[in-house]
Design an enzyme around this catalytic site. Structure first.
Site, PDB file in Angstrom:
ATOM      1  N   GLU A  50       0.850  -1.204   0.000  1.00  0.00           N
ATOM      2  CA  GLU A  50       0.000   0.000   0.000  1.00  0.00           C
ATOM      3  C   GLU A  50       0.880   1.246   0.000  1.00  0.00           C
ATOM      4  OE1 GLU A  50      -2.736   0.328   3.343  1.00  0.00           O
ATOM      5  OE2 GLU A  50      -2.869   2.488   3.025  1.00  0.00           O
ATOM      6  N   ARG A  54       0.359  10.349  -0.211  1.00  0.00           N
ATOM      7  CA  ARG A  54       0.628  11.429   0.743  1.00  0.00           C
ATOM      8  C   ARG A  54       1.828  12.260   0.343  1.00  0.00           C
ATOM      9  NH1 ARG A  54      -0.135   8.127   6.454  1.00  0.00           N
ATOM     10  NH2 ARG A  54      -1.986   7.047   5.686  1.00  0.00           N
ATOM     11  N   THR A  78      -4.566   5.990   1.280  1.00  0.00           N
ATOM     12  CA  THR A  78      -4.989   7.390   1.433  1.00  0.00           C
ATOM     13  C   THR A  78      -5.820   7.858   0.220  1.00  0.00           C
ATOM     14  OG1 THR A  78      -2.802   7.668   2.503  1.00  0.00           O
ATOM     15  CG2 THR A  78      -4.218   9.589   2.414  1.00  0.00           C
ATOM     16  N   LYS A 138     -11.265  -1.689   6.387  1.00  0.00           N
ATOM     17  CA  LYS A 138     -10.114  -1.277   7.205  1.00  0.00           C
ATOM     18  C   LYS A 138     -10.660  -0.598   8.462  1.00  0.00           C
ATOM     19  CE  LYS A 138      -6.772   2.538   6.971  1.00  0.00           C
ATOM     20  NZ  LYS A 138      -5.569   3.062   6.302  1.00  0.00           N
TER      21      LYS A 138
HETATM   22  C1  3PG Z   1      -2.322   4.620   8.015  1.00  0.00           C
HETATM   23  O1  3PG Z   1      -1.899   5.548   7.396  1.00  0.00           O
HETATM   24  O2  3PG Z   1      -3.123   3.797   7.587  1.00  0.00           O
HETATM   25  C2  3PG Z   1      -1.843   4.571   9.394  1.00  0.00           C
HETATM   26  O3  3PG Z   1      -1.557   5.881   9.776  1.00  0.00           O
HETATM   27  C3  3PG Z   1      -0.637   3.734   9.631  1.00  0.00           C
HETATM   28  O4  3PG Z   1      -0.505   3.814  10.981  1.00  0.00           O
HETATM   29  P1  3PG Z   1       0.834   3.443  11.750  1.00  0.00           P
HETATM   30  O5  3PG Z   1       1.873   4.429  11.282  1.00  0.00           O
HETATM   31  O6  3PG Z   1       0.465   3.615  13.187  1.00  0.00           O
HETATM   32  O7  3PG Z   1       1.189   2.028  11.369  1.00  0.00           O
END
Ligand code: 3PG
Length: 219
Positions: A50, A54, A78, A138
């Site tokens: 994934e 961003r 995202t 999710k």
């Molecule tokens: C995401 O972007 O899906 C989460 O912010 C990932 O979270 P983490 O950095 O706590 O793993």
């Protein structure tokens, strides 16, 4: 299942979730990092990648992975709009992950042939995603929104939903999620640390992927 026997043009959300215990949530700022990072993750056993939308480089990174790492399946994280879904599909993404859910994003992903893991944090959001046909979701942000206890509670009314908790999941707490019957995998950014990318420490990323693949065994 070997990727060459998996028809990635018809990849389902469940196939994305069940390929490995962890979906890495990846933030890339340099296109030069994309291919060696993807190769390291694949070498460690993680193929569903994934790449989050961003950074300005995210789409170019997806394109590079899709072209040069045939054993990886690149997905877009995202995804917040129909335009994001279209751009991701054009860059070679095969699946999408969204931090929340709207019907417009769902429709755009279907139009683009992208399987989608919609993000949810409440019962109403689960019901809206279910109304549009989604049963693999999710749970985001997982730790902040209630953690494993929330998923256990949802297992009653939402017995037909499987989740990928993401947000605050770590190698230390992942087994608390992975041992739940309504969890198919977890998501997390720890597999691709920013400092490993900066140093080009691909061996560390491969090792983190290898360890992530073992997580089911300790649950
Ligand atoms: C995401 O972007 O899906 C989460 O912010 C990932 O979270 P983490 O950095 O706590 O793993």
């Amino acid at each position: 299942m070997a990727l060459n026997s998996m028809n990635t043009s018809q990849l389902t959300a469940l196939q994305v979730m069940q390929d490995a215990p962890v979906i890495p949530v990846i933030v890339l700022n340099d296109v030069a990092h994309a291919v060696p990072m993807a190769r390291a993750l694949v070498a460690g056993g993680i193929r569903m990648l994934e790449v989050t939308l961003r950074t300005p480089q995210a789409l170019a990174c997806m394109e590079a992975i899709a072209k040069e790492v045939p054993d990886a399946v690149v997905g877009a994280g995202t995804v917040r709009s129909a335009a994001d879904a279209k751009a991701a599909a054009n860059a070679g993404a095969k699946f999408a992950v969204s931090p929340g859910y709207t019907s417009a994003v769902g429709q755009a992903c279907r139009d683009q042939g992208l399987s989608l893991l919609p993000g949810v944090a409440t019962g109403s959001e689960i019901m809206m995603a279910q109304e549009d046909g989604y049963t693999e979701l999710k749970f985001f942000p997982a730790m902040q929104a209630g953690g494993p206890a929330m998923l256990k509670a949802w297992g009653g009314p939402f017995f037909d939903v499987r989740f990928c908790p993401t947000g605050g999941v770590t190698p230390q707490n992942a087994h608390e999620f992975l041992s739940l019957s309504n969890v198919a995998c977890v998501g997390g950014s720890w597999l691709v640390p920013a400092d490993a990318l900066a140093k080009g420490d691909w061996a560390r990323i491969e090792q983190l992927a290898r360890e992530a693949c073992q997580l089911k065994l300790i649950s």
